[in-house]
Motif scaffolding. Structure first.
Motif, mmCIF file in Angstrom:
data_model
loop_
_atom_site.group_PDB
_atom_site.id
_atom_site.type_symbol
_atom_site.label_atom_id
_atom_site.label_comp_id
_atom_site.label_asym_id
_atom_site.label_seq_id
_atom_site.Cartn_x
_atom_site.Cartn_y
_atom_site.Cartn_z
ATOM 1 N N LEU A 135 26.956 22.460 19.569
ATOM 2 C CA LEU A 135 25.837 22.278 20.487
ATOM 3 C C LEU A 135 25.380 23.651 20.975
ATOM 4 O O LEU A 135 26.166 24.418 21.523
ATOM 5 C CB LEU A 135 26.246 21.425 21.693
ATOM 6 N N SER A 136 24.119 23.958 20.780
ATOM 7 C CA SER A 136 23.557 25.222 21.253
ATOM 8 C C SER A 136 23.310 25.150 22.755
ATOM 9 O O SER A 136 23.300 24.072 23.365
ATOM 10 C CB SER A 136 22.239 25.508 20.536
ATOM 11 N N ARG A 137 23.087 26.317 23.350
ATOM 12 C CA ARG A 137 22.759 26.353 24.776
ATOM 13 C C ARG A 137 21.500 25.530 25.064
ATOM 14 O O ARG A 137 21.449 24.791 26.050
ATOM 15 C CB ARG A 137 22.555 27.794 25.238
ATOM 16 N N ALA A 180 27.105 28.603 25.946
ATOM 17 C CA ALA A 180 26.825 27.661 27.030
ATOM 18 C C ALA A 180 27.336 28.132 28.382
ATOM 19 O O ALA A 180 27.382 27.347 29.330
ATOM 20 C CB ALA A 180 27.439 26.306 26.695
ATOM 21 N N GLN A 181 27.734 29.400 28.496
ATOM 22 C CA GLN A 181 28.232 29.914 29.768
ATOM 23 C C GLN A 181 27.228 29.613 30.888
ATOM 24 O O GLN A 181 26.027 29.861 30.753
ATOM 25 C CB GLN A 181 28.445 31.426 29.681
ATOM 26 N N ASP A 182 27.722 29.039 32.006
ATOM 27 C CA ASP A 182 26.898 28.785 33.198
ATOM 28 C C ASP A 182 25.710 27.871 32.907
ATOM 29 O O ASP A 182 24.642 28.008 33.506
ATOM 30 C CB ASP A 182 26.398 30.104 33.798
ATOM 31 N N SER A 183 25.897 26.921 32.009
ATOM 32 C CA SER A 183 24.798 26.016 31.662
ATOM 33 C C SER A 183 24.599 24.912 32.692
ATOM 34 O O SER A 183 23.571 24.239 32.680
ATOM 35 C CB SER A 183 25.058 25.378 30.291
ATOM 36 N N GLY A 184 25.595 24.700 33.542
ATOM 37 C CA GLY A 184 25.466 23.680 34.573
ATOM 38 C C GLY A 184 25.970 22.311 34.188
ATOM 39 O O GLY A 184 25.889 21.373 34.991
ATOM 40 N N LEU A 232 37.378 29.805 27.778
ATOM 41 C CA LEU A 232 35.946 29.951 27.505
ATOM 42 C C LEU A 232 35.103 28.949 28.278
ATOM 43 O O LEU A 232 33.880 28.921 28.121
ATOM 44 C CB LEU A 232 35.680 29.803 26.006
ATOM 45 N N GLY A 233 35.751 28.105 29.095
ATOM 46 C CA GLY A 233 35.000 27.236 29.986
ATOM 47 C C GLY A 233 35.121 25.753 29.754
ATOM 48 O O GLY A 233 34.493 24.965 30.479
ATOM 49 N N ALA A 234 35.910 25.314 28.780
ATOM 50 C CA ALA A 234 36.074 23.880 28.555
ATOM 51 C C ALA A 234 36.962 23.268 29.632
ATOM 52 O O ALA A 234 37.926 23.894 30.083
ATOM 53 C CB ALA A 234 36.679 23.624 27.180
ATOM 54 N N GLY A 235 36.658 22.036 30.016
ATOM 55 C CA GLY A 235 37.508 21.317 30.954
ATOM 56 C C GLY A 235 38.671 20.632 30.280
ATOM 57 O O GLY A 235 39.691 20.350 30.906
ATOM 58 N N ALA A 236 38.529 20.345 28.994
ATOM 59 C CA ALA A 236 39.587 19.741 28.185
ATOM 60 C C ALA A 236 39.254 19.994 26.728
ATOM 61 O O ALA A 236 38.107 20.326 26.382
ATOM 62 C CB ALA A 236 39.719 18.241 28.457
ATOM 63 N N VAL A 237 40.274 19.821 25.863
ATOM 64 C CA VAL A 237 40.139 20.217 24.459
ATOM 65 C C VAL A 237 40.659 19.089 23.574
ATOM 66 O O VAL A 237 41.738 18.544 23.822
ATOM 67 C CB VAL A 237 40.922 21.517 24.189
#
Length: 364
Positions: A191-193, A247-251, A272-277
């Motif tokens: 998924l792109s930003r 997707a850094q800081d994408s909200g 890198l910002g994932a909540g789960a993997v």
């Protein structure tokens, strides 16, 4: 070809890919800066994670795989048992087969029957009606709904969809119509930003970037074609690491899957910002090679090793890994440069005096 035969083909071809992977992907271009005094005590470490109002005991899940045939129903049963015994979340494969043939309902329902108290996600495509989305949730008493995006799979699929223009509007309708969180996911092309920013406005709870590096469904579908004439779509898209950086800081809360090979990749994705993997193909291979006990052992080992990595890195929770310093190398660094991602900021996240004092437990 029947839907059940196609599902069995998917399993066979996915396993063939597992045996031919080179072993390297862009997670190898992400490394932690080692701080030798950052370590904490293991009893202070928790694996619990929270994202989009959802709390899991661990930041690991068995991602969408299969269902729709006798063989895949047996696989779903075993996956559900492993998820139950390990305490990790699990997603069904696409339930489109159930909408076409309700007689295969048990091949999906088994996910809940064998895992009555676990976190289970239903899975539909972006063309599903709101009624079918509710049917999928009701069938397995799902705690969340995945909507998968797969244009790069549909394109070489002999019987694939060729109408993608209504997908965004239908995702918005489904998200408004169901009573569980909606997670939009790719199936392995990323998924792109821009896509994630569009999802923010569609009412979904989270996005699973599901990037290149794991099972390649464009390759699978091309393998089902008589002439295999879509080989140029193999390896289409962005890697999971690239998607998370983009997707850094994408909200929007992010999940990560695609090419996750070991606990270090889990830690990298969380950093890198994932909540789960999540992982699919690797867990499937363990299950079919060694049975349910082998998969339970693999999941337990990953969770224990992830906790060990958090202990070494000074991360009391999975979310704290997103404060660790990261170095980005190789082609992934070039991707970041082209997409305007500040890699220097990632490399210096713990550089303030206050952050260092907190990391080491020292006082001024």
């Amino acid at each position: 070809m029947t839907s059940a035969q196609r599902k069995d083909d998917h399993v066979r071809l996915a396993l063939e890919q597992q045996h031919t992977h080179s072993g390297r992907n862009q997670f190898d271009e992400v490394s932690f800066v080692h701080h030798a005094l950052a370590g904490i005590d293991r009893p202070d470490v928790s694996l619990a994670t929270t994202f989009a109002g959802i709390t899991w005991r661990a930041p690991l899940y068995i991602n969408a795989m299969t269902g729709g045939s006798v063989k895949t129903g047996a696989i779903n049963r075993d996956l559900a048992i492993a998820a139950r015994e390990s305490g990790v979340a699990i997603a069904s494969g696409s339930m489109h087969a159930y909408f076409k043939d309700p007689s295969c309902a048990d091949t999906f329902r088994v996910l809940r029957e064998e895992n009555p108290d676990g976190f289970v996600m239903a899975n539909v495509n972006a063309t599903a009606s709101t009624d079918n989305a509710r049917r999928a949730i009701d069938l397995i008493r799902a705690d969340a709904l995945q909507i998968h995006l797969n244009t790069a799979q549909e394109t070489p699929m002999p019987e694939g969809d060729r109408s993608f223009g209504s997908w965004a509007a239908q995702i918005e309708r489904i998200a408004a119509a169901v009573d569980v969180p909606v997670i939009v996911k790719e199936v392995g092309n990323g998924l792109s930003r821009q896509t994630i920013l569009a999802l923010v406005n569609l009412g979904v709870a989270a996005a699973d970037v599901s990037g290149r590096g794991g099972t390649d469904f464009a390759r699978i579908e091309n393998g089902r074609r008589e002439l295999a004439d879509y080989a140029y779509l193999h390896d289409w898209g962005q890697s999971t690491a690239a998607c998370l950086l983009d997707a850094q800081d994408s909200g929007l809360p992010l999940l990560a899957s695609g090419g996750v090979r070991n606990p270090l990749d889990v830690a990298r994705a969380l950093a890198l910002g994932a909540g789960a993997v999540g992982s699919s193909g690797g867990f499937l291979r363990v299950l079919l090679d060694g049975g349910v006990p082998a998969l339970i052992a693999r999941l337990a080992a990953w969770l224990e090793q992830l906790a060990a990595l958090q202990t070494m890195l000074g991360a009391r929770t999975p979310a704290d890994l997103a404060r660790c310093d990261l170095l980005i190398h190789g082609d992934l660094r070039s991707f970041c440069s082209d997409r305007g991602v500040d890699t220097r900021r990632l490399a210096q996240r713990s550089s303030s005096i206050d952050a260092l004092h907190e990391m080491t437990g020292s006082t001024r």
